[in-house]
Design an enzyme around this catalytic site. Structure first.
Site, mmCIF file in Angstrom:
data_model
loop_
_atom_site.group_PDB
_atom_site.id
_atom_site.type_symbol
_atom_site.label_atom_id
_atom_site.label_comp_id
_atom_site.label_asym_id
_atom_site.label_seq_id
_atom_site.Cartn_x
_atom_site.Cartn_y
_atom_site.Cartn_z
ATOM 1 N N ARG A 35 0.840 14.271 -43.544
ATOM 2 C CA ARG A 35 1.864 14.126 -44.584
ATOM 3 C C ARG A 35 2.225 15.473 -45.207
ATOM 4 O O ARG A 35 3.379 15.683 -45.588
ATOM 5 C CB ARG A 35 1.390 13.169 -45.667
ATOM 6 N N LYS A 205 -0.301 -10.188 -38.255
ATOM 7 C CA LYS A 205 0.190 -11.355 -38.984
ATOM 8 C C LYS A 205 1.686 -11.586 -38.890
ATOM 9 O O LYS A 205 2.477 -10.667 -39.106
ATOM 10 C CB LYS A 205 -0.141 -11.183 -40.458
ATOM 11 N N GLY A 361 2.104 2.010 -39.695
ATOM 12 C CA GLY A 361 0.796 2.640 -39.519
ATOM 13 C C GLY A 361 0.171 2.525 -38.153
ATOM 14 O O GLY A 361 -0.124 3.533 -37.517
ATOM 15 N N GLY A 384 5.236 1.197 -45.363
ATOM 16 C CA GLY A 384 5.904 0.174 -46.176
ATOM 17 C C GLY A 384 7.383 0.444 -46.348
ATOM 18 O O GLY A 384 8.210 -0.471 -46.297
#
Ligand code: AMP
Length: 403
Positions: A35, A205, A361, A384
């Site tokens: 990052r 999920k 991710g 996100g």
């Protein structure tokens, strides 16, 4: 104006929102500095243009006040090292113990062109996450211009990521180079995608990915669904999935998504076969089975060879590719092949001229682990934020610069 224009930054104190939320070990050593590296081009461009850079970021999740383990002071030496290496000369990084207040203000005011100041963790103030306008205004006083280079937090309407922008005139706020690259790649996928457009969605999920699948149904020609979430779909279609991952409360949602796809003429590709295992372990006994005929007591932990072939063929036909989420439990060697085959196919399609974006991710971890990061068009730094973008939401960090 949102475009990065370094020429406008000469002699200016440039307040830059970066995402330096990096992992630290117990001795405060950075264990992954990607990052920080991702935003070096922006910092360099500001310094090269004759501006000075005031960097602000959050780190971790402090509980509303200063905590040493979340101090950005731990990043100073490494940032200094990376910047100096990149620029081929010694760049000293000054540090302010507080992100607002007299000391920060004095240090910012005293910066000369080519100098860098890093502010203490923004989240030591609860006002940051609350998007407090008074706090944002105090921050804004530190710089003449505002650059947002923190795509990772672009989905948050926090003081430093969005609210602050209102205190700068339109020609004094802009995206940084990282943010610009992220936004233009994401927009290319969603708004100017050449067809066929294949979205590959994996991971554990269904519930995390419903909104993104729904939004992509309006854009993509093909959606490949792999990973643990595929078994909820298989069960919804009447298959036997043994003890594979399944969200019982999403069976109806899965059925509805399949119906919507048919209505929208989008082809959904589910794995015909799977690598199955007797338990969730790298040492488990494994076998290949049809994904809708998994024996009792067994679980699907990766896509099988037929699915690999079908998915790869679809990817190779594509001109636009979005990949979010692994095809199996790629962290364990026996269940890696499916994710690896998808990474390989995307790299090959990219060589053939497709535009490919990998984001989220675990798929980013997978392309890095398998060494394909430089063979795809763009690897996003936003988890996100990227998901919310592809869910069709307007990201506050982008909107604030553009408004
Ligand atoms: P997500 O965070 O939802 O993108 O999920 C990523 C995680 O899903 C990874 O840690 C994978 O190991 C896991 N995963 C992928 N496929 C499966 C599967 N078939 N069964 C259980 N977990 C899986």
């Amino acid at each position: 104006m949102s475009q990065f224009q370094p020429a406008r930054l000469k002699g200016k104190k440039v307040l830059v929102r970066v995402d330096f939320n990096v992992p630290l070990d117990n001795d405060f050593h950075i264990t992954d500095d990607n990052r920080i590296r991702a935003t070096l081009p922006t910092i360099q461009a500001i310094l090269d243009a004759g501006g000075s850079a005031i960097l602000m970021s959050h780190l971790g999740r402090p509980k509303g006040g200063p905590e040493d383990k979340y101090s950005l002071r731990h990043l100073v030496a490494h940032l200094q090292h990376l910047l100096s290496n990149r620029m081929g000369k010694n760049i000293a990084v000054e540090f302010a113990d507080d992100c607002i207040g007299e000391q920060a203000f004095q240090k910012a005011a005293g910066l000369l062109p080519g100098e860098v100041l890093l502010l203490e963790n923004l989240r030591f103030y609860p006002e940051e996450e609350k998007g407090d306008a008074i706090f944002a205004e105090k921050l804004s006083k530190l710089g003449d211009c505002y650059v947002n280079d923190a795509f990772g937090t672009a989905h948050r309407a926090h003081a430093s990521t969005a609210v602050i922008a209102q205190f700068f005139a339109p020609d004094q706020k802009m995206f940084g180079l990282l943010m610009e690259g992220e936004v233009s790649s994401a927009e290319k996928i969603l708004h100017v995608s050449e067809k066929p457009f294949t979205a590959i969605i994996g991971g554990a999920k269904v519930s995390d990915k419903i909104l993104i699948i729904e939004n992509l149904l309006q854009r993509a020609t093909d959606i490949i669904i792999g990973g643990g979430m595929a078994y909820t779909f298989k069960k919804a279609m009447g298959g036997n999935i043994g003890k594979s991952l399944c969200e019982e409360d999403r069976l109806e949602t899965a059925r509805q998504l399949l119906e919507k796809a048919t209505a929208a003429a989008v082809t959904i590709h589910l794995p015909e076969d799977s690598v199955i295992a007797s338990e969730f372990s790298a040492q488990a006994e494994t076998a290949i089975a049809l994904s809708n005929q998994i024996p009792e007591g067994w679980m699907g932990l990766d896509i099988g060879p037929k699915a690999q072939e079908a998915f790869s063929a679809c990817i190779l036909r594509s001109k636009t590719i979005l990949w979010n989420g692994p095809m199996g439990v790629f962290e364990m060697q026996p269940f890696q092949a499916g994710t690896l085959s998808v990474a390989k196919a995307i790299a090959e399609a990219t060589r053939l001229g497709a535009f490919s974006l990998v984001g989220g991710g675990d798929s980013v971890a997978a392309v890095n682990q398998f060494g394909f990061a430089d063979q795809v068009s763009y690897v996003s730094t936003g988890g996100g934020a990227l998901l919310e973008y592809f869910e069709g939401k307007e990201l506050p960090g982008i909107a604030a610069i553009r408004s």
